[in-house]
Scaffold this active site. Structure first.
Site, PDB file in Angstrom:
ATOM      1  N   GLY A  93       7.150  39.465 -29.701  1.00  0.00           N
ATOM      2  CA  GLY A  93       5.864  39.063 -30.228  1.00  0.00           C
ATOM      3  C   GLY A  93       5.024  38.370 -29.174  1.00  0.00           C
ATOM      4  O   GLY A  93       5.054  38.686 -27.983  1.00  0.00           O
ATOM      5  N   GLY A  94       4.267  37.362 -29.615  1.00  0.00           N
ATOM      6  CA  GLY A  94       3.402  36.638 -28.691  1.00  0.00           C
ATOM      7  C   GLY A  94       4.146  35.953 -27.574  1.00  0.00           C
ATOM      8  O   GLY A  94       3.576  35.695 -26.501  1.00  0.00           O
ATOM      9  N   GLY A 108      -8.091  57.549   2.641  1.00  0.00           N
ATOM     10  CA  GLY A 108      -8.305  56.247   2.029  1.00  0.00           C
ATOM     11  C   GLY A 108      -7.050  55.398   1.993  1.00  0.00           C
ATOM     12  O   GLY A 108      -7.125  54.161   2.037  1.00  0.00           O
ATOM     13  N   ALA A 109      -5.889  56.043   1.922  1.00  0.00           N
ATOM     14  CA  ALA A 109      -4.639  55.289   1.905  1.00  0.00           C
ATOM     15  C   ALA A 109      -4.427  54.544   3.220  1.00  0.00           C
ATOM     16  O   ALA A 109      -3.844  53.454   3.241  1.00  0.00           O
ATOM     17  CB  ALA A 109      -3.472  56.219   1.623  1.00  0.00           C
TER      18      ALA A 109
END
Length: 479
Positions: A145-146, A374-375
């Protein structure tokens, strides 16, 4: 009296196994919840299901909390949360690392919104401490859960392989809503989080191993961003392995890493998540560093969405806590495909670019065989502010590989005479990809042999050490 002592010994067993003998100082041991609904007044154990205090690990002060599953299931209520929050406040004031041992049934349902508010108080403090003091979460049981957001906000998450789980909704709810039949392990087990979600940095075989990993992690990190990491005696590196000269053949980059850093010092994080990039802590001449390396064994070392996010958060964590960065590059580019583009490869790749460009710590890059497109830029290039960039002999830096470049540049010529393609490829390599070209333009500082790499990296980092000024730089935002 004997029963009370036995219960206390059980509550403190995990803490005692983690910290230096005799150094733990507990506070809040008599805290009890004040709820009377649902007959809760009959169950008011001292400590309210969590042990909190300060101690020393390998001689260094830390704050620690340990949830006790034998006390109200380790569930979190108002007092339970108040104790953890108070510990985090102490860590902020004393600039102490924080270790949380998590083993809880979740929010104490009988306390309603007070339990949820308690989680919120903890999360707010996790965020306030981010990038200021190291926060380590150790999942030794359920965390649902939280509750899962607290470890997700911390710097390092260690999970015990058996009987530890993290998920937002359990198998019963999943089946009711989506009609899926899943086990606890499939939904939120340690192996799933190590391989698929990337939530777990390290997986331990048992509790003892998990606590050993915590001790080792803390040995690389400072007590806070205002301190320097501990220094150990230098150790010689492993022998540098031979790697294939053919850029298309794979090899395990971990061997190269161990040939650069101190022997037995490399601690890999996220080993099974996004394995096309390798990240981890190590030491060079006894000083802690962060290592980022492309892994040609997986996806040829291409960057993709998962690898970009994995490396980006690691780079930011190292920068936040003052660890210099050593980047080993062997990358043909970003992984192509509609799935990557639709999944946000541009945005996720920009996270890694941003992390390197933002970093203030010393940064050294070594191009092993290739760095394309770009790498090349993203992997801590000179243009992003790397302090030193070296390459091995024969390494190629270019917009793309020779084969693809020739197909673009000489499209018409190849249509007329396909047989000239090999010669055109060799010509392109000579004119656009020769190693001396980036060296002449200072895209790299020096061409070094594999055998010289360790000494060059160590000397460079030593020359830059005077520029390290412990200070708050930025938080460690979850990626």
């Amino acid at each position: 009296m004997t029963d009370v002592v036995d219960v206390r010994d059980q509550r403190l067993a995990r803490v005692d196994a983690l910290v230096d003998t005799g150094t733990f100082t507990e506070f809040g041991s008599q805290a009890r919840h004040r709820v009377h609904a649902f007959e809760m007044q009959r169950k008011r154990p001292a400590g309210d299901g969590v042990v909190t205090g300060t101690a020393r690990i390998n001689g260094r002060p830390v704050g620690i909390f340990s949830q006790d599953p034998k006390s109200l299931g380790g569930s979190l209520g108002e007092m339970h949360a108040a104790k953890i929050s108070r510990l985090l406040d102490k860590a902020a004031r004393g600039r102490l690392p924080v270790v949380g041992l998590l083993d809880s049934g979740g929010a104490r349902i009988q306390e309603g919104v007070a339990a949820l508010d308690g989680y919120g108080e903890i999360f707010r403090r996790n965020v306030a401490l981010s990038g200021r003091v190291p926060q380590v979460s150790v999942v030794l049981g359920p965390c649902a859960g939280g509750a899962v957001y607290s470890p997700a906000l911390t710097d390092i998450v260690v999970m015990r392989r058996l009987d530890s789980y993290m998920f937002l909704t359990g198998p019963r709810v999943v089946k009711a809503v989506t009609f899926e039949d899943v086990t606890l392990e499939q939904l939120g087990g340690a192996d799933m989080h190590a391989e698929s979600s990337g939530v777990a940095h390290l997986v331990a075989e048992d509790t003892e191993h998990a606590l050993e990993l915590v001790q080792r992690v803390l040995d690389y990190l400072p007590g806070s961003c205002w301190d320097t990491p501990p220094v150990f005696a230098p150790q010689p590196p492993d022998p540098m392995p031979d790697i294939p000269s053919d850029h298309r053949l794979p090899y395990d980059v971990r061997g190269v890493i161990r040939g650069v850093v101190d022997g037995d010092s490399f601690l890999e994080l996220h080993e099974r998540f996004a394995p096309n990039i390798v990240v981890g802590f190590a030491r060079v001449d006894g000083h802690a560093v962060g290592v980022v390396a492309n892994q040609p064994y997986h996806l040829a070392g291409c960057l993709d969405i998962a690898a970009s996010e994995k490396a980006a958060r690691f780079v930011r964590m190292c920068d936040a806590f003052g660890l210099p960065l050593v980047t080993l590059v062997d990358v043909p580019g970003f992984l192509p495909g509609t799935g990557q583009e639709a999944g946000g490869a541009i945005r996720k790749g920009a996270k890694l670019l941003y992390a390197f460009a933002e970093a203030t710590v010393p940064r050294v890059t070594v191009v092993l065989r290739k760095a394309f497109g770009g790498a090349y830029i993203v992997m801590n290039s000179r243009s992003l502010g790397a302090d030193a960039v070296y390459s091995w002999p024969g390494a190629e830096l270019a917009v793309m590989g020779a084969e693809g470049a020739v197909d673009v540049i000489y499209r018409r010529e190849l249509q007329a005479d396909p047989e000239q393609r090999p010669a055109l490829i060799e010509g392109y390599r000579a004119e656009a990809m020769a190693p001396q070209i980036p060296a002449e333009r200072l895209s790299i500082d020096e061409v070094v042999t594999p055998g010289e790499t360790r000494d060059m990296v160590a000397a460079t980092l030593a020359s830059l050490r005077g520029g390290l000024h412990p200070e708050f730089r930025h938080d460690n935002l979850p990626q």
